[in-house]
Write a protein that holds these residues in place. Structure first.
Motif, mmCIF file in Angstrom:
data_model
loop_
_atom_site.group_PDB
_atom_site.id
_atom_site.type_symbol
_atom_site.label_atom_id
_atom_site.label_comp_id
_atom_site.label_asym_id
_atom_site.label_seq_id
_atom_site.Cartn_x
_atom_site.Cartn_y
_atom_site.Cartn_z
ATOM 1 N N PRO A 19 0.825 -1.201 0.000
ATOM 2 C CA PRO A 19 0.000 0.000 0.000
ATOM 3 C C PRO A 19 0.862 1.255 0.000
ATOM 4 C CG PRO A 19 -0.570 -1.459 1.826
ATOM 5 C CD PRO A 19 0.641 -2.016 1.178
ATOM 6 N N ASP A 20 0.327 2.303 -0.550
ATOM 7 C CA ASP A 20 1.021 3.582 -0.607
ATOM 8 C C ASP A 20 0.546 4.440 0.567
ATOM 9 O OD1 ASP A 20 2.110 6.055 -1.162
ATOM 10 O OD2 ASP A 20 1.034 6.339 -3.038
ATOM 11 N N PHE A 21 1.438 4.714 1.494
ATOM 12 C CA PHE A 21 1.089 5.536 2.647
ATOM 13 C C PHE A 21 1.920 6.816 2.663
ATOM 14 C CE2 PHE A 21 0.002 1.200 4.073
ATOM 15 C CZ PHE A 21 -1.342 1.410 4.361
ATOM 16 N N LYS A 22 2.273 7.314 1.480
ATOM 17 C CA LYS A 22 3.143 8.485 1.407
ATOM 18 C C LYS A 22 2.387 9.777 1.648
ATOM 19 C CE LYS A 22 6.524 6.280 -1.522
ATOM 20 N NZ LYS A 22 6.091 5.211 -2.376
ATOM 21 N N THR A 23 1.078 9.741 1.462
ATOM 22 C CA THR A 23 0.261 10.925 1.709
ATOM 23 C C THR A 23 -0.963 10.509 2.512
ATOM 24 O OG1 THR A 23 -1.131 10.687 -0.260
ATOM 25 C CG2 THR A 23 0.957 11.878 -0.547
ATOM 26 N N ALA A 24 -1.615 11.480 3.104
ATOM 27 C CA ALA A 24 -2.835 11.176 3.863
ATOM 28 C C ALA A 24 -3.895 10.572 2.948
ATOM 29 C CB ALA A 24 -3.360 12.442 4.530
ATOM 30 N N ALA A 25 -4.034 11.115 1.751
ATOM 31 C CA ALA A 25 -5.044 10.613 0.817
ATOM 32 C C ALA A 25 -4.728 9.186 0.373
ATOM 33 C CB ALA A 25 -5.146 11.537 -0.404
ATOM 34 N N SER A 26 -3.486 8.913 0.037
ATOM 35 C CA SER A 26 -3.154 7.564 -0.429
ATOM 36 C C SER A 26 -3.274 6.539 0.690
ATOM 37 C CB SER A 26 -1.765 7.522 -1.072
ATOM 38 O OG SER A 26 -0.757 7.823 -0.128
ATOM 39 N N GLY A 27 -3.007 6.948 1.919
ATOM 40 C CA GLY A 27 -3.197 6.050 3.048
ATOM 41 C C GLY A 27 -4.663 5.684 3.217
ATOM 42 N N ALA A 28 -5.546 6.678 3.135
ATOM 43 C CA ALA A 28 -6.988 6.416 3.242
ATOM 44 C C ALA A 28 -7.452 5.533 2.091
ATOM 45 C CB ALA A 28 -7.761 7.730 3.263
ATOM 46 N N GLN A 29 -6.951 5.784 0.898
ATOM 47 C CA GLN A 29 -7.336 4.974 -0.266
ATOM 48 C C GLN A 29 -6.888 3.531 -0.111
ATOM 49 O OE1 GLN A 29 -5.360 7.629 -2.935
ATOM 50 N NE2 GLN A 29 -7.229 8.711 -3.505
ATOM 51 N N SER A 30 -5.704 3.315 0.452
ATOM 52 C CA SER A 30 -5.203 1.955 0.657
ATOM 53 C C SER A 30 -6.046 1.198 1.686
ATOM 54 C CB SER A 30 -3.744 1.987 1.113
ATOM 55 O OG SER A 30 -2.917 2.472 0.087
ATOM 56 N N TYR A 31 -6.337 1.848 2.806
ATOM 57 C CA TYR A 31 -7.171 1.204 3.825
ATOM 58 C C TYR A 31 -8.580 0.942 3.304
ATOM 59 C CZ TYR A 31 -3.702 1.667 7.529
ATOM 60 O OH TYR A 31 -2.577 1.545 8.297
ATOM 61 N N TYR A 32 -9.096 1.866 2.508
ATOM 62 C CA TYR A 32 -10.425 1.680 1.917
ATOM 63 C C TYR A 32 -10.438 0.440 1.015
ATOM 64 C CZ TYR A 32 -14.384 2.302 -1.209
ATOM 65 O OH TYR A 32 -15.521 2.084 -1.954
ATOM 66 N N ALA A 33 -9.424 0.272 0.191
ATOM 67 C CA ALA A 33 -9.363 -0.898 -0.698
ATOM 68 C C ALA A 33 -9.344 -2.193 0.112
ATOM 69 C CB ALA A 33 -8.130 -0.812 -1.600
ATOM 70 N N GLN A 34 -8.626 -2.203 1.225
ATOM 71 C CA GLN A 34 -8.554 -3.398 2.071
ATOM 72 C C GLN A 34 -9.904 -3.734 2.691
ATOM 73 O OE1 GLN A 34 -5.537 -2.504 4.952
ATOM 74 N NE2 GLN A 34 -3.858 -2.781 3.508
ATOM 75 N N ILE A 35 -10.558 -2.741 3.288
ATOM 76 C CA ILE A 35 -11.809 -3.036 3.982
ATOM 77 C C ILE A 35 -12.932 -3.322 2.993
ATOM 78 C CG2 ILE A 35 -12.595 -0.629 4.297
ATOM 79 C CD1 ILE A 35 -12.969 -3.655 6.723
ATOM 80 N N LYS A 36 -12.928 -2.650 1.888
ATOM 81 C CA LYS A 36 -13.927 -2.925 0.841
ATOM 82 C C LYS A 36 -13.820 -4.386 0.409
ATOM 83 C CE LYS A 36 -14.556 -2.012 -4.035
ATOM 84 N NZ LYS A 36 -14.109 -1.241 -5.198
ATOM 85 N N ASN A 37 -12.627 -4.839 0.149
ATOM 86 C CA ASN A 37 -12.386 -6.218 -0.258
ATOM 87 C C ASN A 37 -12.875 -7.193 0.813
ATOM 88 O OD1 ASN A 37 -11.176 -8.414 -1.819
ATOM 89 N ND2 ASN A 37 -9.579 -8.401 -0.269
ATOM 90 N N ASN A 38 -12.523 -6.938 2.071
ATOM 91 C CA ASN A 38 -12.914 -7.841 3.147
ATOM 92 C C ASN A 38 -14.430 -7.912 3.329
ATOM 93 O OD1 ASN A 38 -10.325 -8.680 3.822
ATOM 94 N ND2 ASN A 38 -10.063 -7.145 5.409
ATOM 95 N N ILE A 39 -15.093 -6.783 3.265
ATOM 96 C CA ILE A 39 -16.547 -6.784 3.482
ATOM 97 C C ILE A 39 -17.280 -7.422 2.309
ATOM 98 C CG2 ILE A 39 -18.589 -5.298 3.709
ATOM 99 C CD1 ILE A 39 -16.870 -3.510 5.571
ATOM 100 N N ILE A 40 -16.891 -7.095 1.091
ATOM 101 C CA ILE A 40 -17.551 -7.700 -0.081
ATOM 102 C C ILE A 40 -17.346 -9.208 -0.082
ATOM 103 C CG2 ILE A 40 -17.427 -7.905 -2.597
ATOM 104 C CD1 ILE A 40 -17.105 -4.841 -2.678
ATOM 105 N N ARG A 41 -16.134 -9.645 0.188
ATOM 106 C CA ARG A 41 -15.871 -11.092 0.211
ATOM 107 C C ARG A 41 -16.621 -11.776 1.352
ATOM 108 N NH1 ARG A 41 -9.842 -11.640 0.358
ATOM 109 N NH2 ARG A 41 -10.282 -13.855 0.361
ATOM 110 N N SER A 42 -16.778 -11.093 2.486
ATOM 111 C CA SER A 42 -17.555 -11.654 3.601
ATOM 112 C C SER A 42 -19.013 -11.805 3.212
ATOM 113 C CB SER A 42 -17.444 -10.753 4.833
ATOM 114 O OG SER A 42 -16.130 -10.726 5.319
#
Length: 172
Positions: A19-42
């Motif tokens: 994940p790209d955590f170099k900026t506040a926005a990219s950090g939020a985008q990375s965490y969003y991709a992770q949780i979106k994936n987990n919830i949809i797969r659940s």
């Protein structure tokens, strides 16, 4: 030589997926991709007959959790984008796995645009939220915390039903 090449190739793949955590926005985008994936797969993994499951009578069913996450996603992302909340009361109106899984996917698709357009500059802008003002990034971070909280609930429900949650599956 072959093992060194294999190690370098694997390290390159890991770095490419980090994940790209170099900026506040990219950090939020990375965490969003992770949780979106987990919830949809659940939502997809949990059997239809377990959508009505409640560990105790006082809590939401698994299906209601999925609907609640969908409703909340629309609430948070519409506030962050400055748009009108398009939520239709999913938690209270939908009951089948097919309807709820589709609804949470639609809600994430709505949020995809909001997270994709996030920059550090736009994240610092003030938006209206729950009767006050917060930064756009703060609203989206609140959404992330909310999603992770309810994914934790889903994990417990899945474990009680003998289903391995997506975040516990072996990495490919």
């Amino acid at each position: 030589m072959k093992s060194t090449l294999l190690i370098l190739c694997c390290a390159g793949l890991v770095a490419a997926q980090a994940p790209d955590f170099k900026t506040a926005a990219s950090g939020a985008q990375s965490y969003y991709a992770q949780i979106k994936n987990n919830i949809i797969r659940s939502a997809d993994k949990m059997p239809e007959d377990a959508y009505g499951f409640k560990p105790t009578p006082e809590v939401r069913s698994f299906g209601q959790l999925v609907g609640h996450v969908a409703d909340a996603s629309y609430t948070f992302c519409s506030a962050a984008s400055g748009g009108k909340n398009p939520s239709t009361g999913i938690e209270k109106s939908k009951t089948t796995k097919a309807d709820l899984a589709a609804a949470v996917k639609d809600a994430f698709a709505y949020c995809d645009k909001v997270y994709a357009s996030l920059t550090d500059a736009s994240g610092a802008e003030m938006v209206k939220f729950f009767g006050g003002e917060r930064t756009r990034l703060n609203v989206l971070e609140f959404n992330l915390m909310h999603d992770w909280e309810h994914y934790g609930n889903m994990v417990t429900y899945m474990r009680l039903k003998g289903v391995v949650p997506p975040s516990s599956e072996p990495r490919r």
